[in-house]
Design an enzyme around this catalytic site. Structure first.
Site, PDB file in Angstrom:
ATOM      1  N   GLU A   1       0.836  -1.201   0.000  1.00 41.98           N
ATOM      2  CA  GLU A   1       0.000   0.000   0.000  1.00 41.98           C
ATOM      3  C   GLU A   1       0.873   1.254   0.000  1.00 41.98           C
ATOM      4  O   GLU A   1       1.840   1.358   0.760  1.00 41.98           O
ATOM      5  CB  GLU A   1      -0.905  -0.005   1.243  1.00 41.98           C
ATOM      6  CG  GLU A   1      -1.853   1.180   1.318  1.00 41.98           C
ATOM      7  CD  GLU A   1      -2.695   1.168   2.575  1.00 41.98           C
ATOM      8  OE1 GLU A   1      -3.910   1.402   2.468  1.00 41.98           O
ATOM      9  OE2 GLU A   1      -2.147   0.914   3.666  1.00 41.98           O
TER      10      GLU A   1
ATOM     11  N   LYS B   1      -8.518   3.427  -2.806  1.00 39.01           N
ATOM     12  CA  LYS B   1      -9.070   2.907  -1.558  1.00 39.01           C
ATOM     13  C   LYS B   1     -10.407   3.589  -1.301  1.00 39.01           C
ATOM     14  O   LYS B   1     -10.511   4.814  -1.346  1.00 39.01           O
ATOM     15  CB  LYS B   1      -8.098   3.161  -0.409  1.00 39.01           C
ATOM     16  CG  LYS B   1      -8.449   2.464   0.893  1.00 39.01           C
ATOM     17  CD  LYS B   1      -7.323   2.628   1.905  1.00 39.01           C
ATOM     18  CE  LYS B   1      -7.594   1.846   3.188  1.00 39.01           C
ATOM     19  NZ  LYS B   1      -6.458   1.942   4.135  1.00 39.01           N
TER      20      LYS B   1
ATOM     21  N   CYS C   1      -5.202  -2.725   2.740  1.00 36.38           N
ATOM     22  CA  CYS C   1      -5.154  -2.694   4.202  1.00 36.38           C
ATOM     23  C   CYS C   1      -6.513  -3.022   4.826  1.00 36.38           C
ATOM     24  O   CYS C   1      -7.066  -4.090   4.602  1.00 36.38           O
ATOM     25  CB  CYS C   1      -4.630  -1.321   4.629  1.00 36.38           C
ATOM     26  SG  CYS C   1      -4.024  -1.214   6.324  1.00 36.38           S
TER      27      CYS C   1
END
Length: 354
Positions: free
Chosen positions: A48, A130, A164
């Site tokens: 990430e 995200k 994540c």
């Protein structure tokens, strides 16, 4: 004629970027891409926001203290279509490998937590953001939209990606499972902060999230995980308190099979390198036969998910000479309203029946 299932080697990155240095981090990324290709990998996945590094400053002190790093972070974030981005597409093409890059995406004046899937021909397969930055990440990054919960056809199979703690969102995960995902990229930053205290941020919980995703979704999970370098600690940990919050290492790259098994020997958490696994998509049918949550093991008469994949652009320019485009957008909204109405009607009917 019997179906033949693709087989290929995948690599997950466990390494630190050259923090806040986009050009040097791309140099390092290209080196890792070349190394993976030399070991016959056809897919390599990065952690990430690996470019230009995860902004650990947001976990170490106040936003006012962290502002000293913000301009440099913006200046070293990746812009699509830039010469820096072209270096990555060229590396994918030269090495004939699919690259999934985790990066801070700069678009206009804002940053997003991006994942970029580049095909072995150097062409873009997908760009996603995200959906909801986690906790203090929202002081730096903007949000994605429903179009980012998607699965794409790639040379290796049907591939999706999340970042994540998107792996702790049950509805988002289900939306991915329902799109027949075969290979999932689970990008993690590093498990280096608040060690020993906040267990939800540690390796045990987060590796478990990747492993459970593989079992629930009956897919292969490629989970790259960055490390925190000594140089990063020296730059960010300006007092003894911060040195206790952010530790060197924290690398826990993993690759899981659809039955949850770990497919390789892990690296030590302070060691940089690549972990590899040989993927056989034929394993998926065995796992699906036991429990397919979006198929035979579901109960749509009891629970269903409404997924709105309409892109939510901040500015929509409507041209007077483009009635078809206007009609198309209207149809999208009408379909969404219809779906919501159908669901509410079904819920109301069920309530009356009870």
């Amino acid at each position: 004629m019997a179906t033949t299932h693709p087989k290929f080697r995948a690599a997950a990155v466990q390494a630190a970027p050259v923090f806040l240095n986009l050009d040097a981090s791309i140099d390092k990324a290209i080196g890792l891409i070349e190394e993976a290709a030399k070991h016959d990998a056809q897919l390599i996945a990065f952690p990430e926001t690996w470019l230009p590094g995860y902004p650990w400053v947001i976990w170490l002190d106040s936003p006012a203290w962290g502002m000293q790093f913000i301009q440099r972070y913006h200046d070293n974030s990746l812009v699509y279509g830039s010469p820096e981005a072209a270096r990555l597409t060229a590396a994918a093409r030269k090495n004939k490998i699919t690259v999934v890059m985790g990066h801070a995406e700069k678009a206009g004046g804002s940053l997003y937590m991006g994942q970029w899937i580049i095909g072995p021909d150097g062409e873009t397969i997908a760009r996603r953001r995200k959906l909801k930055p986690t906790h203090v990440e929202r002081t730096v990054f903007g949000e994605g939209d429903g179009s980012d919960l998607a699965v794409w056809n790639t040379p290796q199979g049907r591939m999706g990606a999340l970042c994540c703690w998107e792996h702790l969102q049950p509805l988002s995960k289900y939306a991915m499972y329902a799109q027949n995902e075969q290979i999932h990229i689970a990008a993690w930053p590093s498990f280096s902060v608040y060690r020993g205290g906040a267990h939800a941020l540690g390796a045990e919980v987060n590796n478990a999230a990747s492993q459970i995703y593989a079992v629930e979704g009956q897919c292969f999970v490629i989970a790259p995980c960055a490390t925190v370098s000594k140089e990063m600690v020296e730059m960010l940990c300006t007092d003894d308190t911060k040195k206790q919050l952010l530790l060197e290492g924290g690398g826990f790259a993993r690759i899981y099979a659809p039955d949850g098994q770990l497919m390789h020997t892990p690296l030590a958490e302070t060691e940089e390198g690549l972990v590899y696994a040989d993927i056989d998509l034929g394993m998926i049918s065995l796992a699906k036969a036991a429990a397919d949550p979006a198929g035979h093991y579901s109960r749509p008469d009891v629970t269903r998910l409404l997924l709105n994949k309409t892109p939510r652009d901040r500015v929509v320019v409507v041209q007077p000479d483009a009635p078809q485009d206007m009609a198309r957008h209207g149809d999208d909204e009408a379909q969404l309203v219809s779906a919501r109405t159908d669901m509410l009607t079904a819920v109301a009917a069920s309530t009356r029946a009870d």
